[in-house]
Design a protein around this motif. Sequence first.
Motif, mmCIF file in Angstrom:
data_model
loop_
_atom_site.group_PDB
_atom_site.id
_atom_site.type_symbol
_atom_site.label_atom_id
_atom_site.label_comp_id
_atom_site.label_asym_id
_atom_site.label_seq_id
_atom_site.Cartn_x
_atom_site.Cartn_y
_atom_site.Cartn_z
ATOM 1 N N GLU A 1 4.587 25.528 -31.877
ATOM 2 C CA GLU A 1 4.073 26.878 -32.164
ATOM 3 C C GLU A 1 2.563 26.949 -31.963
ATOM 4 O O GLU A 1 1.859 25.960 -32.134
ATOM 5 C CB GLU A 1 4.367 27.243 -33.628
ATOM 6 N N LEU A 2 2.113 28.141 -31.648
ATOM 7 C CA LEU A 2 0.672 28.393 -31.598
ATOM 8 C C LEU A 2 0.182 28.566 -33.028
ATOM 9 O O LEU A 2 0.910 29.083 -33.869
ATOM 10 C CB LEU A 2 0.390 29.692 -30.843
ATOM 11 N N VAL A 3 -1.061 28.158 -33.272
ATOM 12 C CA VAL A 3 -1.622 28.315 -34.618
ATOM 13 C C VAL A 3 -2.992 28.985 -34.526
ATOM 14 O O VAL A 3 -3.814 28.637 -33.680
ATOM 15 C CB VAL A 3 -1.790 26.955 -35.330
ATOM 16 N N LEU A 4 -3.208 29.933 -35.421
ATOM 17 C CA LEU A 4 -4.517 30.572 -35.544
ATOM 18 C C LEU A 4 -4.968 30.428 -36.990
ATOM 19 O O LEU A 4 -4.220 30.765 -37.911
ATOM 20 C CB LEU A 4 -4.393 32.067 -35.178
ATOM 21 N N ILE A 5 -6.190 29.910 -37.184
ATOM 22 C CA ILE A 5 -6.737 29.826 -38.546
ATOM 23 C C ILE A 5 -7.634 31.039 -38.746
ATOM 24 O O ILE A 5 -8.528 31.320 -37.937
ATOM 25 C CB ILE A 5 -7.528 28.520 -38.740
ATOM 26 N N LEU A 6 -7.354 31.754 -39.817
ATOM 27 C CA LEU A 6 -8.059 33.011 -40.056
ATOM 28 C C LEU A 6 -8.724 32.957 -41.429
ATOM 29 O O LEU A 6 -8.133 32.451 -42.382
ATOM 30 C CB LEU A 6 -7.009 34.134 -40.027
ATOM 31 N N MET B 1 -12.853 19.639 -40.269
ATOM 32 C CA MET B 1 -11.726 18.699 -40.180
ATOM 33 C C MET B 1 -11.148 18.743 -38.768
ATOM 34 O O MET B 1 -10.894 19.831 -38.233
ATOM 35 C CB MET B 1 -10.628 19.061 -41.182
ATOM 36 N N ASP B 2 -10.973 17.557 -38.198
ATOM 37 C CA ASP B 2 -10.243 17.467 -36.939
ATOM 38 C C ASP B 2 -8.762 17.470 -37.313
ATOM 39 O O ASP B 2 -8.263 16.510 -37.913
ATOM 40 C CB ASP B 2 -10.631 16.167 -36.215
ATOM 41 N N LEU B 3 -8.087 18.542 -37.004
ATOM 42 C CA LEU B 3 -6.716 18.707 -37.490
ATOM 43 C C LEU B 3 -5.750 17.738 -36.822
ATOM 44 O O LEU B 3 -4.698 17.424 -37.376
ATOM 45 C CB LEU B 3 -6.275 20.164 -37.272
ATOM 46 N N ARG B 4 -6.122 17.234 -35.672
ATOM 47 C CA ARG B 4 -5.243 16.261 -35.002
ATOM 48 C C ARG B 4 -5.259 14.939 -35.735
ATOM 49 O O ARG B 4 -4.238 14.357 -36.039
ATOM 50 C CB ARG B 4 -5.717 16.031 -33.569
ATOM 51 N N SER B 5 -6.480 14.442 -36.028
ATOM 52 C CA SER B 5 -6.602 13.098 -36.607
ATOM 53 C C SER B 5 -6.717 13.119 -38.120
ATOM 54 O O SER B 5 -6.520 12.086 -38.768
ATOM 55 C CB SER B 5 -7.861 12.424 -36.036
ATOM 56 N N GLU C 1 0.262 21.986 -42.562
ATOM 57 C CA GLU C 1 0.851 23.183 -41.945
ATOM 58 C C GLU C 1 0.518 23.251 -40.460
ATOM 59 O O GLU C 1 1.330 23.661 -39.642
ATOM 60 C CB GLU C 1 0.357 24.454 -42.659
ATOM 61 N N TRP C 2 -0.696 22.843 -40.138
ATOM 62 C CA TRP C 2 -1.111 22.859 -38.734
ATOM 63 C C TRP C 2 -0.249 21.893 -37.923
ATOM 64 O O TRP C 2 0.238 22.221 -36.840
ATOM 65 C CB TRP C 2 -2.599 22.501 -38.623
ATOM 66 N N ASP D 1 1.816 35.544 -31.254
ATOM 67 C CA ASP D 1 3.104 34.870 -31.114
ATOM 68 C C ASP D 1 3.056 33.453 -31.701
ATOM 69 O O ASP D 1 3.350 32.467 -31.009
ATOM 70 C CB ASP D 1 3.456 34.831 -29.621
ATOM 71 N N GLY D 2 2.647 33.345 -32.956
ATOM 72 C CA GLY D 2 2.557 32.024 -33.568
ATOM 73 C C GLY D 2 2.337 32.141 -35.067
ATOM 74 O O GLY D 2 2.575 33.194 -35.663
ATOM 75 N N THR D 3 1.875 31.038 -35.638
ATOM 76 C CA THR D 3 1.641 30.974 -37.092
ATOM 77 C C THR D 3 0.172 31.209 -37.394
ATOM 78 O O THR D 3 -0.703 30.646 -36.729
ATOM 79 C CB THR D 3 2.033 29.567 -37.610
ATOM 80 N N VAL D 4 -0.082 32.030 -38.395
ATOM 81 C CA VAL D 4 -1.455 32.237 -38.858
ATOM 82 C C VAL D 4 -1.635 31.492 -40.172
ATOM 83 O O VAL D 4 -0.838 31.654 -41.104
ATOM 84 C CB VAL D 4 -1.758 33.742 -39.033
ATOM 85 N N LEU D 5 -2.664 30.647 -40.234
ATOM 86 C CA LEU D 5 -3.000 29.948 -41.474
ATOM 87 C C LEU D 5 -4.227 30.617 -42.080
ATOM 88 O O LEU D 5 -5.278 30.684 -41.428
ATOM 89 C CB LEU D 5 -3.299 28.473 -41.195
ATOM 90 N N LEU D 6 -4.069 31.130 -43.282
ATOM 91 C CA LEU D 6 -5.188 31.792 -43.959
ATOM 92 C C LEU D 6 -5.976 30.738 -44.729
ATOM 93 O O LEU D 6 -5.428 30.075 -45.614
ATOM 94 C CB LEU D 6 -4.676 32.862 -44.923
#
Length: 348
Positions: free
Chosen positions: A47-52, A145-149, A38-39, A65-70
């Motif tokens: 999109e901007l992403v915020l993990i909450l 977790m490094d979400l990029r790699s 999802e990220w 102004d983006g996606t929130v990942l719960l």
Amino acid sequence: MNRTCVMTTSLTPFHTFHLPVNARKIISVSTKEALRDEWLLATQAGELVLILGQGSNMLFLDDFDGTVLLNRLLGIALSENDDFYFLHVGGGENWHQLVEWSLDQGIGGLENLALIPGCAGSAPIQNIGAYGVEFESLCDFVEVMDLRSGEVFQLSREACQFGYRESVFKHQYRDHFAIIRIGLKLPKAWKPVLNYGSLAQFDPENVTPRQIFTEVCAVRSAKLPNPNEFGNAGSFFKNPIVPLADFQRILAAYPNVPHYPQADGSVKLPAGWLIDQCQLKGFQIGGAGVHTQQALVLINKGDATGQDVLALATHVRRQVREKFGVDIHPEVRFMGKVGEVDSEQVTR
Ligand code: NAP
């Protein structure tokens, strides 16, 4: 199901201030693979992403102004050796339920941290602490977790660089990293921590973890507002630690100032007491108010906006500075339309 697209864009139920703010999209994820997918999907779409987690330490100043990942990564695994219990806990587990669960297994060590709102995965970010115990003292590792790699790695307690409501997760590992699991290491030779307030009434030889848990729950429930009644994010400000000379100046003017000397000669002052001395309990701006039972907590009286809370926090900070010459800093993190906002700058 590893991923659920929440059928609302309202963030009101997903943070404990319960402010009327929205995100573009809210997605609940229950595996690390879904979290990363999802990220990637969102960031690749620009999109901007915020993990909450549970949003218990977050002030939304505006719509996000983006996606929130719960983070809803669950699971608790228990193992042991001769000396320690080891708890490996999914980042999305509720912290208080974890404390209760550990006591149900007959494991002591987490009882002073009862009723702290939020998730297990948020605990290291803030280095949560209460009644003389900080997360740091229980931490074995934090799995990131490094979400990029997609790389997953564990940081030792030392590598987490814990401080007072501080850690490496507010700095080096703030962006494009997610805490997916924590490891706790609890000595089997349990020792009670009883140096705070009413806990001192207990006999260290006979007290049980359950008794401490019950007392901490009672004290917290009496002082702190239930977020379901009045939205809030717990302590809004950190307790300031001032140089000895500043403390002596304040002591001369206020001989009854509560204070806690630190090992390096500086002195910790309770921010709640400083705010209370400014006669701010119950003070309101718009729908935001200073809690009448505990001045360190700012509350949503029902119709507050993020801007009301911001204006109130700024006022409180200025009043304390004017009266005592002491600067208090927000403990809560501020989120604006396009990302985190420097809480110290905007409340100056
Ligand atoms: P309190 O007993 O009214 O005391 C006010 C402050 O004085 C506390 O925040 C604590 O600082 C400090 N203090 C008290 N006894 C101390 C001791 N024996 N040694 C060193 N420092 C001492 O505090 P309270 O508001 O009811 O909070 C009780 C505990 O719960 C505190 O540890 C507090 O941090 C924690 N708490 C945390 C949150 C949060 O949202 N982060 C919210 C409520 C309560 P420290 O905070 O530095 O420990």
